[in-house]
Design an enzyme around this catalytic site. Sequence first.
Site, mmCIF file in Angstrom:
data_model
loop_
_atom_site.group_PDB
_atom_site.id
_atom_site.type_symbol
_atom_site.label_atom_id
_atom_site.label_comp_id
_atom_site.label_asym_id
_atom_site.label_seq_id
_atom_site.Cartn_x
_atom_site.Cartn_y
_atom_site.Cartn_z
ATOM 1 C CB SER A 194 -0.953 -0.041 1.203
ATOM 2 O OG SER A 194 -1.929 0.958 1.119
ATOM 3 C CG ASP A 244 -4.571 -1.267 0.288
ATOM 4 O OD1 ASP A 244 -3.347 -1.455 0.235
ATOM 5 O OD2 ASP A 244 -5.141 -0.772 1.269
#
Length: 693
Positions: A64, A312
């Site tokens: 991320s 993500d």
Amino acid sequence: MTDGSKPTFEIGIAMSGAISAGAYSAGVFDFLIQALDAWEKAKAEGAPDLPEYDVRLKALSGASAGAITAAIGVIAAGGREAPATFPSPAPGSQNIRFTLGRLYRSWVTSPTLVSPDGSPDLLSLEDLAGGRPVISVLNANVLTAIGAEALEATGTLSPRAYVASSLHLYMMLSNLRGVPYAIHFNGGQYNMMTHADRVHYVVEGIGTWKPTPSPFADTDSGTSIAATSLFGAAGASTRPPEWLAFANAALASGAFPIGLSPRVIATATSQYAKAKFPISEDQSELRPIPTWPDAWHVSASQDYPFSFVSVDGGLINNDPFEFVRFTLMKDPPRPNERNAEKADRAVIMIAPFPEGPPFLGDGEPPLGVLSIARRVVTALRQQVRFKPDQLLAVAAEGTHSRFMISPHRVPPSTPGGEEREETFSIASGLLGGFGGFVLEAFRDHDYQLGRRNCQYFLMRHLTIDKNHQTLHWPEGAAERRNAVISKTLSDGSMHDYVPIIPLVGDALPEVPYPRWARIDENAFALLVKRIEARLVAVARRLVSTETTSARMKLGLNFLLLVGRNRIVDYIRLTLLQELVMRDQIEGWPLPAADLRPDFVRAVLAALLDPAFDLRTEAGIARTTKLDTSLVREILSTLAGAAGANCQVWLAPWTRTDEPSLYTLVSRRPSFLATLLQGRSPARLFAKPVVDRK
């Protein structure tokens, strides 16, 4: 050994997912580069009393925001920018504000909800222009622009001596298409699908150190990418396609579901044929092989293009610790040496979230379909971050091959005073990590805190035994530099340690303690207004593009019209609740009282909770985990608060046999609603929402 001349301590950096708190990780990496630069400079100048070994950076991993930080950090480390300085530093303190300008701009200047100069921001509507469909709640074009700017590596490539010439970089991805696998048993076959994906880049030319072999990473599938093809390129048309794919992978890892735009990753089946798993049982003869569709005719000699939508990377693997640990291993899966007298390599994990997830009270969540659905998603996300097998060794006394750096906000103490840690460390921690996008000052605070924490970490925690078997300081050098750290161990014995990376040159002066950032009320009002504009635009576009029935469109638009104010007020109160609790908004001065300020703010936050119209003492106690008598005392104090924002209002209609009902003066019912015992005239038959008994 470093090029056969000196003993070497190898390090790898694992950066956890953090959303906007990636600014903290960026600050940590910024100071680490500054400290290593200063050490290299001191060695080149022949400075005395320096360690007689080298430290070398061999690998990075990120999920991320950590992947974005690692990717941009690698590019930033390939060039040299003059450090930015504070306009008026305090005497004796660090005057450098940041070393890696590209990294600072990417994390502090650019990603914001409301741009101060009117340039495109995360709430702009440019991504919806021309009738385009909604692909994310926020304007993800901003992140695309950040990625493009990061690739503008104009100038001369300036490799750093302490960085590997072939630097391994792992970025985590959540593959929504998935990769099918099968494991064959004597009694049958077990079919499964993995969505935990990653990309592995070997970045050539950012450094000059010829690294030692990595049995894990050197034989793992990956893509080699040359820094020389990026530096010196000018303009979008000349950006090398392999670097565009590199930037896209970093943004894909940071594509928080729904909030930010997903990305398409184009790869091939051959990348999975040799992909290695950082597990102790990973052996070539036992490693599972993907079971691609038969129609693809995939074989050892036949490749097939494979693409997938990625979101993500932290959704599934938020702490990619193991990829770096295995990359550093001499003989995987045999662990690296942990003993302080023998360790010669270590993983440094940067974890920007020091605050644990909220612990639910008795009877929570309630047995409703929606509440259970929400908690299931939260539970799954928290469970994938539970890694005791990997992280317990970090906390074990005597482990010097695994380290972690996380936010600590400890104000400088007065002479003879006691140090105390603040309740909240990072300004970006509100709203589950999205809060840093609210204000540039929040992100700058976290960047500077990362630099300050990294300096203290290098000085006090990243250590080896003073009498290490192979890594030495000159006799008496550590004492002359006042670098010896004496620690009393759990068995009562005393041991002396020395920093692995010495602080010298411009890395030695203390990084200043950053001032806690707050948003003013006017900026907050503008933020809410901009959120409303984005919300309405996104909702209308979704109705327009995702529904075909004219009646459905009419009905949804009507619901948006009548519910708009309530939705916006819910968002406003949710934001305000966290800002007040964390003391990140101006105009909320607490009354003078002998009460802990964080307890008072917790009660104020409970009174701002948009899920309730009125609160009881017992309900606030359940929410805040405070004793009911303390809650009662705080409410009594707030009832006499001079400032309107903090003043508490007591419902006058409460019977003596019922618990008292409270709210803030700013949220009290209108005069007519008060006569109706809290019912709004617009919702005459709807009772106010109060705490359960």
